[in-house]
Write an enzyme that holds these catalytic residues in place. Structure first.
Site, PDB file in Angstrom:
ATOM      1  N   SER A 111     -16.976  22.142 -25.773  1.00 26.87           N
ATOM      2  CA  SER A 111     -18.272  21.666 -26.268  1.00 26.87           C
ATOM      3  C   SER A 111     -19.183  21.167 -25.153  1.00 26.87           C
ATOM      4  CB  SER A 111     -18.072  20.551 -27.296  1.00 26.87           C
ATOM      5  OG  SER A 111     -17.298  21.006 -28.377  1.00 26.87           O
TER       6      SER A 111
ATOM      7  N   HIS B 143     -20.901  15.598 -24.747  1.00 26.18           N
ATOM      8  CA  HIS B 143     -21.952  16.523 -25.156  1.00 26.18           C
ATOM      9  C   HIS B 143     -23.269  16.195 -24.455  1.00 26.18           C
ATOM     10  CE1 HIS B 143     -19.737  17.533 -29.194  1.00 26.18           C
ATOM     11  NE2 HIS B 143     -19.076  17.892 -28.115  1.00 26.18           N
TER      12      HIS B 143
END
Length: 221
Positions: A123, A174
């Site tokens: 991610s 992220h």
């Protein structure tokens, strides 16, 4: 076979990611959620890096390690979709560099801000690629890039909102991936518009990237 030849890096990432996940299935009898297992197969645990800085390679390897089937399948699909697009925009080797640089920045953020968490997953790199597409969409002249940039801008916002309500998701990583992807997008020329940024802008973005990564590592360790 034709797609494999046209997008070798995307499919290479998919193959390596699948190989690592299947190896965990075989050698740890399907235990893909244990922190110990994730760490053994290349996950990041910041407190251990403070103890043994020689394992800084763990800032790269977590992008190929996944925690559970849902995590693995979701990221595999995301890599397949966004990877082919990004490889078309940047070309194979620049896309690979973009992917790795985004993942490293995301993992450095995790190391500094949440060192007590065992972290893994693509991610960080995926969010970086999202951010890169937004950057070239905003600054590029191509209508195709602009349309893609707007789409991925909305996708980033939606994903970050979901992250706020999912306690097991590493939003810090992220955000770091977004920063890394943004800077990498300025540094790395696209195939479509090679002169999108001037040389001094590329050097500045590269310098900021290095300062952030090195500075945060020194602070964390």
């Amino acid at each position: 076979m034709t797609e494999l030849k046209r997008r070798p890096v995307t499919f290479g990432i998919l193959i390596i990611t699948t190989f690592v996940f299947m190896a965990i299935q075989i050698f740890r009898f399907g235990d893909t959620t244990s922190g110990v297992t994730i760490f053994e197969f290349g996950g990041l645990y910041g407190l251990f890096l403070k103890y043994d800085p020689s394992q800084l390679w763990r800032l790269v390897t977590p992008v190929f390690v996944h925690i559970g089937w849902q995590h693995f399948l979701f990221n595999l699909l995301a890599i397949y979709i966004v990877g082919q697009l990004a490889e078309q925009i940047w070309g194979s080797w620049r896309f690979l560099l973009l992917y790795i640089l985004s993942g490293i920045m995301g993992n450095v953020f995790t190391l500094l801000l949440t060192p007590d968490v065992v972290a893994a997953g693509a991610s960080t790199a995926i969010f970086g690629v999202f951010a890169s597409i937004v950057v070239v969409g905003y600054f590029g002249r191509s209508p195709y890039l602009k349309q893609m940039g707007q789409s991925y801008q909305a996708l980033i916002v939606v994903n970050l909102i979901f992250n706020l309500f999912m306690p097991n998701v590493g939003i810090v990583g992220h955000l770091g991936g977004l920063v890394g992807g943004l800077l990498a997008a300025v540094c790395l020329p696209t195939v479509i518009e090679k002169q999108m940024f001037q040389t001094w802008q590329r050097l500045l973005a590269g310098g900021i990237y290095l300062i952030l990564v090195v500075g945060m590592i020194l602070l964390a360790l």
